[in-house]
Motif scaffolding. Structure first.
Motif, PDB file in Angstrom:
ATOM      1  N   LEU A 118       0.826  -1.202   0.000  1.00 18.74           N
ATOM      2  CA  LEU A 118       0.000   0.000   0.000  1.00 18.74           C
ATOM      3  C   LEU A 118       0.861   1.252   0.000  1.00 18.74           C
ATOM      4  O   LEU A 118       0.575   2.220  -0.714  1.00 18.74           O
ATOM      5  CB  LEU A 118      -0.923  -0.011   1.223  1.00 18.74           C
ATOM      6  N   GLN A 119       1.933   1.241   0.769  1.00 11.48           N
ATOM      7  CA  GLN A 119       2.818   2.402   0.847  1.00 11.48           C
ATOM      8  C   GLN A 119       3.498   2.694  -0.486  1.00 11.48           C
ATOM      9  O   GLN A 119       3.919   3.818  -0.739  1.00 11.48           O
ATOM     10  CB  GLN A 119       3.864   2.186   1.939  1.00 11.48           C
ATOM     11  N   GLY A 120       3.566   1.681  -1.337  1.00 10.26           N
ATOM     12  CA  GLY A 120       4.228   1.877  -2.622  1.00 10.26           C
ATOM     13  C   GLY A 120       3.301   2.192  -3.776  1.00 10.26           C
ATOM     14  O   GLY A 120       3.761   2.310  -4.924  1.00 10.26           O
ATOM     15  N   THR A 121       1.993   2.340  -3.508  1.00 11.29           N
ATOM     16  CA  THR A 121       1.029   2.541  -4.593  1.00 11.29           C
ATOM     17  C   THR A 121       0.970   3.983  -5.092  1.00 11.29           C
ATOM     18  O   THR A 121       0.501   4.236  -6.200  1.00 11.29           O
ATOM     19  CB  THR A 121      -0.389   2.132  -4.148  1.00 11.29           C
ATOM     20  N   GLY A 122       1.374   4.934  -4.255  1.00  6.99           N
ATOM     21  CA  GLY A 122       1.290   6.340  -4.657  1.00  6.99           C
ATOM     22  C   GLY A 122      -0.017   7.013  -4.289  1.00  6.99           C
ATOM     23  O   GLY A 122      -0.245   8.171  -4.657  1.00  6.99           O
ATOM     24  N   VAL A 123      -0.898   6.313  -3.552  1.00  6.47           N
ATOM     25  CA  VAL A 123      -2.149   6.924  -3.119  1.00  6.47           C
ATOM     26  C   VAL A 123      -1.873   7.876  -1.956  1.00  6.47           C
ATOM     27  O   VAL A 123      -0.811   7.845  -1.336  1.00  6.47           O
ATOM     28  CB  VAL A 123      -3.175   5.854  -2.680  1.00  6.47           C
ATOM     29  N   HIS A 124      -2.860   8.730  -1.642  1.00  9.35           N
ATOM     30  CA  HIS A 124      -2.762   9.593  -0.473  1.00  9.35           C
ATOM     31  C   HIS A 124      -3.008   8.713   0.757  1.00  9.35           C
ATOM     32  O   HIS A 124      -4.120   8.235   0.975  1.00  9.35           O
ATOM     33  CB  HIS A 124      -3.815  10.702  -0.528  1.00  9.35           C
TER      34      HIS A 124
END
Length: 271
Positions: free
Chosen positions: A48-54
């Motif tokens: 999740l931390q690597g997805t680029g989402v806020h």
């Protein structure tokens, strides 16, 4: 309201465990920009931390969708932080088991469109089936958008009313566990007939998986598929005489099992 609204106004994902991650992966692979997604999760995975989402940032003021994917027991802790999104501008979609439409209407206030959804665990590989139902404020455009989002993890069907959700929970929500247990017991029965454990398990897994795929893909009714592989007085018929016994076979056993699950779902829904 459609996916372009989500890209422009944003989507908030409350909770990103296995189900939330499966949905998010489907949306991103389908072309939804990571910058259009805000995720609230206390223990974000490395993926999740690597997805680029806020991630765990301030939420947009008027997102198109708030998708609630926290566990039911975490609802009281998670919802207050997003309660100001209620009132009609944001569609609330819940994939939390046993949490009623009324529960969300109470948290988000009058005028809030809410869609309740029941996915199942094969969603993790894009092979789930999700049932949806909306409250009085959820129009056809809201249901269409919810269906579009949930198709990222498999098939979507619409219910006639929320009262069907307990039966859905008992059939498709809990159903994968029944199938996993069938695989276990089929393999154990093969061992009892002299097969090595690894071979028995490989045969059971492939047989159940293949038969399930055939049932989905074939234009024939499952009953007819059963007839097609049952030769008169053959080995399959010998087994089916045991399995189809009205008192001790699958008909009575599964009816009792599904009823037990549905009753438990009703109990949980009453709090």
């Amino acid at each position: 309201m459609d996916m372009s609204d989500i890209e422009r106004r944003g989507l908030v994902l409350l909770g990103c465990g296995k189900m939330g991650s499966a949905m998010l992966a489907g949306w991103l692979s389908g072309g939804l920009p990571p910058g259009s997604v805000w995720v609230r999760d206390p223990k974000p995975s490395e993926w999740l931390q690597g997805t680029g989402v806020h991630l765990n940032e301030d939420l947009p003021e008027d997102p198109a969708v708030l998708l609630v994917a926290v566990k039911p027991q975490m609802m009281d802790e998670a919802l207050p932080g997003a309660a100001d999104l209620g009132g009609g501008g944001t569609l609330v979609v819940s994939v939390a088991a046993g949490t009623s439409l009324a529960r969300f209407e109470k948290s988000f206030g009058d005028g809030t469109p809410v869609v309740r959804a029941m996915p199942n665990t094969p969603a993790a590989i894009g092979r789930g089936i999700t049932s949806i139902v909306g409250n009085a404020e959820a129009g056809s455009d809201h249901l269409d958008l919810a269906e579009t989002l949930l198709k990222a993890v498999g098939q979507v069907v619409r219910l006639e009313g929320e009262d069907q959700m307990d039966a859905v929970t008992a059939v498709s929500g809990s159903g994968p566990a029944y199938v996993f247990h069938l695989i276990e017991t089929l393999a154990a029965a093969g061992e009892a007939e002299g097969l090595p454990p690894e071979l028995a398990l490989a045969l059971a897994k492939a047989t159940v998986g293949g038969a399930g795929q055939l049932a989905e893909d074939s234009g024939e009714d499952p009953g007819q598929l059963r007839v097609n592989v049952t030769s008169p007085n053959g080995t399959t018929q010998a087994a089916l005489e045991v399995l189809m016994d009205e008192e001790s076979g699958f008909p009575a056993l599964l009816k009792r099992a599904v009823h037990a699950a549905a009753e438990r779902s009703r109990e949980l829904g009453r709090g």
